[in-house]
Enzyme design. Structure first.
Site, PDB file in Angstrom:
ATOM      1  N   GLY A  25      22.261 -52.755 -32.059  1.00  0.00           N
ATOM      2  CA  GLY A  25      21.230 -53.768 -32.290  1.00  0.00           C
ATOM      3  C   GLY A  25      19.841 -53.202 -32.071  1.00  0.00           C
ATOM      4  O   GLY A  25      19.658 -52.174 -31.427  1.00  0.00           O
ATOM      5  N   LYS A  26      18.880 -53.895 -32.655  1.00  0.00           N
ATOM      6  CA  LYS A  26      17.493 -53.449 -32.548  1.00  0.00           C
ATOM      7  C   LYS A  26      16.597 -54.667 -32.513  1.00  0.00           C
ATOM      8  O   LYS A  26      16.801 -55.620 -33.272  1.00  0.00           O
ATOM      9  CB  LYS A  26      17.131 -52.564 -33.747  1.00  0.00           C
ATOM     10  N   ALA A  28      12.522 -56.309 -30.668  1.00  0.00           N
ATOM     11  CA  ALA A  28      11.139 -56.005 -30.305  1.00  0.00           C
ATOM     12  C   ALA A  28      11.064 -55.118 -29.062  1.00  0.00           C
ATOM     13  O   ALA A  28      10.152 -54.308 -28.919  1.00  0.00           O
ATOM     14  CB  ALA A  28      10.378 -57.310 -30.059  1.00  0.00           C
ATOM     15  N   GLY A  30      13.564 -53.003 -27.871  1.00  0.00           N
ATOM     16  CA  GLY A  30      14.275 -51.739 -27.845  1.00  0.00           C
ATOM     17  C   GLY A  30      15.387 -51.666 -28.868  1.00  0.00           C
ATOM     18  O   GLY A  30      15.529 -52.524 -29.747  1.00  0.00           O
ATOM     19  N   LYS A  47      20.482 -47.885 -24.197  1.00  0.00           N
ATOM     20  CA  LYS A  47      19.355 -48.713 -24.632  1.00  0.00           C
ATOM     21  C   LYS A  47      18.059 -47.922 -24.497  1.00  0.00           C
ATOM     22  O   LYS A  47      17.754 -47.386 -23.433  1.00  0.00           O
ATOM     23  CB  LYS A  47      19.281 -49.984 -23.783  1.00  0.00           C
ATOM     24  N   ASP A 141      17.185 -66.334 -18.109  1.00  0.00           N
ATOM     25  CA  ASP A 141      17.330 -66.150 -19.562  1.00  0.00           C
ATOM     26  C   ASP A 141      18.794 -66.146 -19.961  1.00  0.00           C
ATOM     27  O   ASP A 141      19.219 -65.357 -20.804  1.00  0.00           O
ATOM     28  CB  ASP A 141      16.647 -64.850 -19.998  1.00  0.00           C
TER      29      ASP A 141
END
Length: 338
Positions: A25-26, A28, A30, A47, A141
């Site tokens: 995954g990519k 904002a 990293g 990461k 979060d």
């Protein structure tokens, strides 16, 4: 190799030790790869944190995640921080974690969860929170994407970039909490309200509270539990006010007593609720998920989704709920420092 392709690979110094299996995954903040350690053959998640130190906000987020994971390392339901490495760029940083096959968001979208999975995932999230909260930490979060999963339904909570320390919630503090807001405000740092993905954000955060407790995470668990059964997010607000309206449709307008823990630390709470106007309880399709919930799941979910944060159960109490009786105390349920 093109510049865009090479930008999606780790630095050459990292590739000496690890072989990239695939891009996971990519975003904002990293980019994450599944990697194999050449020496041992073990799989990890690598990461790369972009611009980790470009400004104080990014540096704080990166620093928090590393520090909290170092402190919380060892619990089987919290992602393990294995190593931290410098990037060739002085602004970036590599962090190495356990590799987990998927996450709860993907499992829900693929309709993979049976009722027993819902119970076991909820149990493990609460077990992780019991440990996290006993150390005086709020995750802030929690959402399905931050609940990692393996094919055997083993859960690890991740992404502590927005976590924050507060005083641990104990029986002693619980007994005085309601009557000592002024002393509590001296003991607790002011906490930012703009945290957590909106759909999983507790009402006290939506209303701008600057002091809050473990209840913010417990609300998120209620949202996650409802989503696992419904197959989609249960409170999908398009803005802060729309989110607040969806919350009130579910909980009903709060009483003065329920509002008191929030209004004591938010100057906007009353006016925001007044601006909602008259909201009928449960008129919309957004709360039809309740019809899908078995009775015991519904009871726990609605207890977690109480408007008043002081009326939500702690993680320790929620673990004892009848909905989770198959698993309660079948595994170690440690507290921090024990």
């Amino acid at each position: 190799m093109s510049e865009s392709k090479s930008a999606e690979l780790p630095d050459a110094s990292v590739l000496k030790r690890f072989e990239v299996a695939k891009l996971l995954g990519k975003g904002a903040y990293g980019i994450v790869w599944k990697v194999r350690e050449k020496e041992t053959g073990r799989m990890f998640a690598l990461k790369r944190c972009f611009d980790a130190f470009q400004n104080s906000t990014d540096a704080q987020r990166t620093f928090r995640e590393i520090v909290f994971l170092q402190e919380l390392n060892g619990h089987e339901n919290i992602v393990r921080l294995m190593n931290v490495m410098k990037a060739d760029s002085s602004q970036d940083l590599y962090v190495i974690f356990d590799y987990m096959e998927s996450d709860l968001q993907k499992a829900i979208a693929a309709n993979l969860l049976q009722p027993i999975h819902v119970e076991y995932v909820t149990y493990q999230i609460l077990k992780a929170l019991k440990y996290i909260h006993s150390g005086g930490v709020l995750h802030r979060d929690l959402k399905p994407a931050n609940v990692l999963l393996n094919s055997n339904c083993h859960v690890r909570v991740c992404d502590f970039g927005l976590a924050r320390t507060v005083l641990p919630y104990t029986a002693q503090t619980a007994g005085t909490r309601r009557d000592s807001r002024s002393s509590e405000s001296e003991a607790h740092p002011l906490l930012t309200d703009y945290v957590a993905t909106r759909w999983y954000r507790a009402p006290e955060l939506l209303l701008g509270s600057t002091i809050y407790s473990e209840g913010v995470d417990m609300w998120s668990v209620g949202c996650i539990l409802g989503e696992m059964v419904a197959g989609k997010p249960i409170l999908r607000g398009r803005s802060t006010m729309d989110q607040l309206q969806k919350v009130v449709e579910l909980t009903g307008k709060p009483s003065e007593q329920d509002l008191r823990p929030i209004t004591t630390t938010s100057q906007y709470a009353r006016s925001m609720l007044e601006n909602l106007g008259n909201v009928r309880q449960m008129p919309s399709s957004g709360v039809l998920f309740l019809l899908k919930l078995p009775q015991q799941a519904k009871t726990l979910t609605l207890n977690l989704l109480k408007f008043n944060p002081e009326r939500r159960p702690s993680a320790e109490l929620a673990l004892q709920d009848i909905f989770l009786e198959k698993f309660f105390l079948q595994e170690a349920e440690p507290v921090w420092g024990a």
